[in-house]
Motif scaffolding. Sequence first.
Motif, PDB file in Angstrom:
ATOM      1  N   GLY A   1       0.817  -1.021  -0.196  1.00  0.00           N
ATOM      2  CA  GLY A   1      -0.138  -0.021   0.184  1.00  0.00           C
ATOM      3  C   GLY A   1       0.960   1.251   0.020  1.00  0.00           C
ATOM      4  N   VAL A   2       0.340   2.474   0.626  1.00  0.00           N
ATOM      5  CA  VAL A   2       1.061   3.422   0.604  1.00  0.00           C
ATOM      6  C   VAL A   2       0.884   3.984   2.119  1.00  0.00           C
TER       7      VAL A   2
ATOM      8  N   PRO B   1       2.483   0.614  -8.143  1.00  0.00           N
ATOM      9  CA  PRO B   1       1.808  -0.249  -6.931  1.00  0.00           C
ATOM     10  C   PRO B   1       1.201   0.837  -6.022  1.00  0.00           C
ATOM     11  N   GLY B   2       0.079   0.672  -5.675  1.00  0.00           N
ATOM     12  CA  GLY B   2      -0.688   1.672  -4.808  1.00  0.00           C
ATOM     13  C   GLY B   2      -1.092   2.763  -5.000  1.00  0.00           C
ATOM     14  N   ILE B   3      -0.973   3.201  -6.511  1.00  0.00           N
ATOM     15  CA  ILE B   3      -1.270   4.411  -6.826  1.00  0.00           C
ATOM     16  C   ILE B   3      -2.132   4.548  -8.013  1.00  0.00           C
ATOM     17  N   VAL B   4      -3.110   5.287  -8.331  1.00  0.00           N
ATOM     18  CA  VAL B   4      -3.501   5.445  -9.614  1.00  0.00           C
ATOM     19  C   VAL B   4      -4.058   6.606  -9.832  1.00  0.00           C
TER      20      VAL B   4
ATOM     21  N   LEU C   1      -0.325  -4.013  -7.841  1.00  0.00           N
ATOM     22  CA  LEU C   1       0.024  -3.672  -9.165  1.00  0.00           C
ATOM     23  C   LEU C   1      -0.830  -4.318 -10.353  1.00  0.00           C
ATOM     24  N   ASP C   2      -1.056  -5.480 -10.234  1.00  0.00           N
ATOM     25  CA  ASP C   2      -1.720  -6.163 -11.247  1.00  0.00           C
ATOM     26  C   ASP C   2      -3.267  -5.857 -11.357  1.00  0.00           C
ATOM     27  N   VAL C   3      -3.752  -5.473  -9.992  1.00  0.00           N
ATOM     28  CA  VAL C   3      -5.097  -4.886  -9.998  1.00  0.00           C
ATOM     29  C   VAL C   3      -5.369  -3.692 -10.720  1.00  0.00           C
TER      30      VAL C   3
ATOM     31  N   LYS D   1      -7.418 -11.839 -18.842  1.00  0.00           N
ATOM     32  CA  LYS D   1      -6.616 -12.415 -17.867  1.00  0.00           C
ATOM     33  C   LYS D   1      -6.714 -11.360 -16.737  1.00  0.00           C
ATOM     34  N   SER D   2      -7.709 -11.417 -16.021  1.00  0.00           N
ATOM     35  CA  SER D   2      -8.027 -10.789 -14.717  1.00  0.00           C
ATOM     36  C   SER D   2      -7.313 -11.050 -13.526  1.00  0.00           C
ATOM     37  N   VAL D   3      -7.167 -10.175 -12.631  1.00  0.00           N
ATOM     38  CA  VAL D   3      -6.255 -10.552 -11.556  1.00  0.00           C
ATOM     39  C   VAL D   3      -6.645 -11.758 -10.837  1.00  0.00           C
TER      40      VAL D   3
END
Length: 424
Positions: A151-152, A296-299, A343-345, A415-417
């Motif tokens: 996470g962050v 990772p953890g950010i969008v 990240l893959d999510v 290819k879902s998570v």
Amino acid sequence: MAEFDTDILIAGGGLAGATLALALSRALPECRTTVVESFPLSPDALPDTYQPSYDARSTALAWASRNIYEALGLWPDLAPYATPIQRIHVSDRGRFGATRMSCDEQGVPALGYVVDNRWMGLSLMRALLGESAVQWRAPAEVVDVTPMTEGVSVVVSEGGEQTSMTAQCLVVADGGRSGLREKLGFNPDHTHYDQHALIANVSTANPHEFRAYERFTDTGPMALLPRGNPQRAGHESALVWTLSGDDLEEVLAASDEEKCRRLQARFGWRLGRFNRIGECSHYPLTLTTVAESVRPGIVLVGNAAHTLHPVAGQGFNLALRGLMTLVDQLRIASDKGIPLGRLDVLQAYQLTHREDWQQTVRLSDSLIQIFGAESSLLGAARDAGLVGLDLMPGARRWFARRAMGLAAKRTAPLKSVEPEGTGT
């Protein structure tokens, strides 16, 4: 899974951030969401009634966006002040080509709607007040972010004090000018159009009849969108007027009567005489995109991820579709017990949304390039294209569906998570 202070932390509580918070509360009621907003917010300050202002800024919602807000249970609250766009007229100034689209041909009551931004914000706040899983910190801002294993860690400045919070995922929804995007190391691409958008509300002698106009001129495109009473066609329209820097300065310095005269010369007489123009705002026009909007953890979402030319009115509608795609992927991850910031999510969200994002950006930018170039050959080609579109119902329906936001797909990628250790 590690313990977090909150599951999703949204930096920015504007229309995009508030919509995401509401969507998360509906789709993932067990998900704890914290919204950090720089403007003061007080439930006690929300008015009981709403009085539309002549100078209120508004947003054009495509039909698909109306469907999104209906699914979130918000549309009944928005509808009393949502002016329908039942017809769209597209033309090229000084040439004969034109295309007309109507809601009747699409089998819907409206191609889209024009809603005051303030009313949308009030409706979202009222809906969120009853959501115990959504917490607000305002006025406050995110000033630092440190990645963690799952996470962050976020530093929030509020009331002169700084506190740290941990979250599974940080969603940056505070627009393209906050600086948080760059502080996090994202590298946006900018295409400057060397134009400015002047935004104002205008009144005309003839009623708009719920028709929107997209008018391409040699100095840039302009749009007039119907606003006012949803039941009775009025005389007010929302104006988006593209101008060069020099022309903008001249228009801003002119009297209201001179502004209307200049507007009349560019738009024409389809709505009769322009007899009033309200308070004007303006901003430079830039196409801003971020190729990789997740880490990772950010969008990044909304204007933090992309800013489009307003020519086709697709910026906020694209953002809404992206928000719902993100919620879909977070729900899939939650159902599988996967950390929401993995990240893959977030990459699954980006992959699913990418086609819609790319097509909408290309459409918006290509309209500027095609209609912005001046040559007799290109002008003839534009005439042929507009006339052909007007004469071909199939092509016209295809174009209308894109304008309505109905061409996008929100299905999960092939290819879902998957949980760790299953070969993702």
